[in-house]
Write an enzyme that holds these catalytic residues in place. Structure first.
Site, PDB file in Angstrom:
ATOM      1  N   HIS A  10       1.004  -1.130   0.045  1.00 50.80           N
ATOM      2  CA  HIS A  10       0.080   0.057   0.223  1.00 50.80           C
ATOM      3  C   HIS A  10       0.913   1.217   0.011  1.00 50.80           C
ATOM      4  CE1 HIS A  10       0.432  -0.804   4.376  1.00 50.80           C
ATOM      5  NE2 HIS A  10       0.510   0.556   4.317  1.00 50.80           N
ATOM      6  N   ASP A  23       0.268  -7.801   0.392  1.00 48.51           N
ATOM      7  CA  ASP A  23       0.552  -6.567   0.691  1.00 48.51           C
ATOM      8  C   ASP A  23       2.224  -6.014   0.513  1.00 48.51           C
ATOM      9  OD1 ASP A  23       0.463  -3.563   1.139  1.00 48.51           O
ATOM     10  OD2 ASP A  23      -0.505  -3.884   3.418  1.00 48.51           O
ATOM     11  N   GLY A  71       2.719   4.804   9.987  1.00 53.75           N
ATOM     12  CA  GLY A  71       4.171   5.089   9.631  1.00 53.75           C
ATOM     13  C   GLY A  71       4.949   3.845   9.758  1.00 53.75           C
ATOM     14  N   SER A  96       4.076   0.997   8.579  1.00 50.37           N
ATOM     15  CA  SER A  96       4.040   0.142   7.232  1.00 50.37           C
ATOM     16  C   SER A  96       5.240  -0.216   6.566  1.00 50.37           C
ATOM     17  CB  SER A  96       3.167   0.879   6.286  1.00 50.37           C
ATOM     18  OG  SER A  96       1.482   1.042   6.875  1.00 50.37           O
ATOM     19  N   SER A 149       1.723  -4.578   7.688  1.00 48.46           N
ATOM     20  CA  SER A 149       0.679  -4.310   6.962  1.00 48.46           C
ATOM     21  C   SER A 149      -0.154  -3.230   7.228  1.00 48.46           C
ATOM     22  CB  SER A 149      -0.068  -5.424   6.181  1.00 48.46           C
ATOM     23  OG  SER A 149      -1.084  -5.072   5.428  1.00 48.46           O
TER      24      SER A 149
END
Length: 483
Positions: A217, A249, A329, A331, A347
């Site tokens: 993402h 992801d 943040g 991720s 994720s």
């Protein structure tokens, strides 16, 4: 539609499985941490990585009789589930006997792994509602279904009725106080436009050039990423690899400078690192550690496998569920084990590092398979040039070939124990001055994720869920992060 069996059934190992036992007898003992010849002895202690390898072998051999496995980190034991009715004490069941001799504890349960997978498929078909998630939990031998605070009214009724349709003993359902969302936010760390993420693990792409993995993402949100807000890009997303939502992801980001020295390490801040030496598979009960640019280091356990999460942006499948906290943040940040195995990429999830919650991770193994990338130096060797001239390791060879990141002294020479004990996934803090970890460019920054704060806060005031975990010469241990 129910996937619950009306009656108990007895499972038999197929003839092909029995024929494979000759090879199994050679393979399984290699996973043992200790070995005795006594049958019926108490389960042996196993390292987490050995337990994961043994579980994979047993899954292949048991076939339809396999019902999942999990790791008891406190007892260092592997528990293998087999479906109820399998004659585990019979001399004819050599797979079970070998499993026990190899150190596994065998447990009879009601639901097979394939039945749990069918139940998950039914949930996906009939109950794909934003704000819900489900995963297989071998400890309870059930699907664990979670609905966040946005799931109410008809949506809640849909989830509840679908769970009931699976049959008694197939699934549980609970409410989460938070909201499921990808952990992406404007701010610092690695930047793409107005978005902030964290880098996960340095890799070598299919062409032999340096790259790193992050969340999909993040990859679909922005094409270029920099190490400072408004700074020059250090990497460009390989658009063909960016996956979100859908079957994962993850995204691969190629370093713009092919000479980037992409060390296979995770920076924990305060000059401490953990060498990443292998790709590992998640197992329920496995203790794991997460590093992210917002909350620094946190730890917890894997709680579910083959997780499906219905984010507002769409459904993502094939994830790992954990109780490790994370926040926006984080991720793309790295999930790894004490002994330096790369497990996952952050994720999303619910909650934060104050109240906790469920967090989901992309398995590294499937991300590598999908992108064609390899972990670390890709086989080029520490300090040697990979295809295209990119240095695959972070250090030069020392003492006849010490691996990347074992490092030479820098600025007074803290080597932090890297390479001291055989097999140690050492915290190789002593890389050559100027060779910033993972090409981030700032002293102590890792995988392009850091700024001058050296990976943004492994020692923030609230300790971000680190608990008693920390780092010493051999990796992450229960001794507290050294300040």
């Amino acid at each position: 539609m129910s996937h619950k069996r009306a009656t108990k059934r007895k499972a038999f190992i197929a003839a092909g499985g029995v024929a494979a036992l000759g090879a199994a007898a050679l393979i399984l003992p290699n996973a043992m941490a200790s070995q005795t010849d006594a049958k019926g002895a108490a389960p042996k202690t196993l390292a987490a990585s050995d337990a994961s390898d043994l579980a994979s072998q047993l899954q292949d051999l048991l076939g339809d009789a396999f019902a999942g496995a999990y790791y008891d980190s406190g007892e260092q034991r592997l528990i293998i589930n087999v479906i109820d009715g399998l004659e585990i004490d019979g001399d004819d069941n050599n797979v079970i006997i070998q499993a026990q001799e190899a150190g596994a504890e065998v447990r009879e349960v009601e639901n097979s792994w394939s039945e749990l997978q069918k139940g998950a498929a039914t949930l996906k078909e009939e109950a794909t509602v934003p704000g819900t998630a489900w995963a297989i939990d071998p400890r309870t031998n059930k699907l664990q279904v979670t609905a966040d605070s946005t799931v109410t009214g008809e949506n809640w009724d849909t989830i509840e009725s679908t769970v009931k349709s699976l049959g008694t003993g197939m699934a549980t359902i609970k409410k989460s106080a938070g909201t499921f969302k990808p952990f992406l936010e404007g701010g610092d760390a690695i930047f793409g436009g107005g978005a902030r993420c964290s880098a996960g693990f340095n890799v070598v792409n299919a062409e032999g050039a340096p790259a790193f993995l992050t969340a999909g993402h993040c990859g679909v949100a922005e094409a270029e990423w920099s190490e400072e807000e408004g700074g020059a890009p250090i990497g460009t997303v390989d658009a063909a690899t960016a996956t979100f939502p859908g079957a994962g992801d993850f995204a691969l980001v190629d370093y713009n400078d092919p000479a980037t020295q992409a060390a296979s390490t995770v920076d924990l801040g305060n000059g401490q690192t953990v060498d990443i030496n292998a790709v590992g598979e998640a197992a329920v009960g496995l203790q794991v550690f997460r590093m992210g640019s917002t909350t620094g280091l946190a730890d917890g356990q894997v709680t579910g496998l083959e997780a499906t999460v219905n984010y507002p942006e769409g459904t993502v499948t094939g994830l790992i569920q954990t109780d490790v906290c994370a926040e926006p943040g984080d991720s793309g940040g790295s999930l790894f084990t004490e002994d330096g195995q790369a497990i996952g990429l952050t994720s999303g999830g619910s909650g934060d590092c104050t109240v906790g919650g469920e967090t989901f991770f992309q398995p590294v193994s499937t991300a590598l398979a999908a992108t064609g990338a390899t972990l670390g130096d890709g086989g080029a060797g520490a300090g040697e040039e990979a295809d295209g001239g990119a240095a695959a390791g972070a250090g030069e060879e020392a003492d006849g070939g010490a691996a990347a990141g074992a490092g030479e002294e820098a600025d007074g020479g803290a080597v932090a124990g890297a390479g001291e004990e055989e097999g140690a996934a050492a915290a190789g803090a002593g890389e050559e001055e100027g060779a910033a970890a993972a090409g981030a460019g700032d002293a102590g920054a890792v995988a392009g994720a850091g700024d001058e704060a050296a990976a943004a806060g492994a020692g923030q005031d609230h300790e971000q869920g680190v608990g008693d975990q920390g780092v010493d010469e051999q990796g992450v241990h229960e001794q507290g992060v050294q300040q």
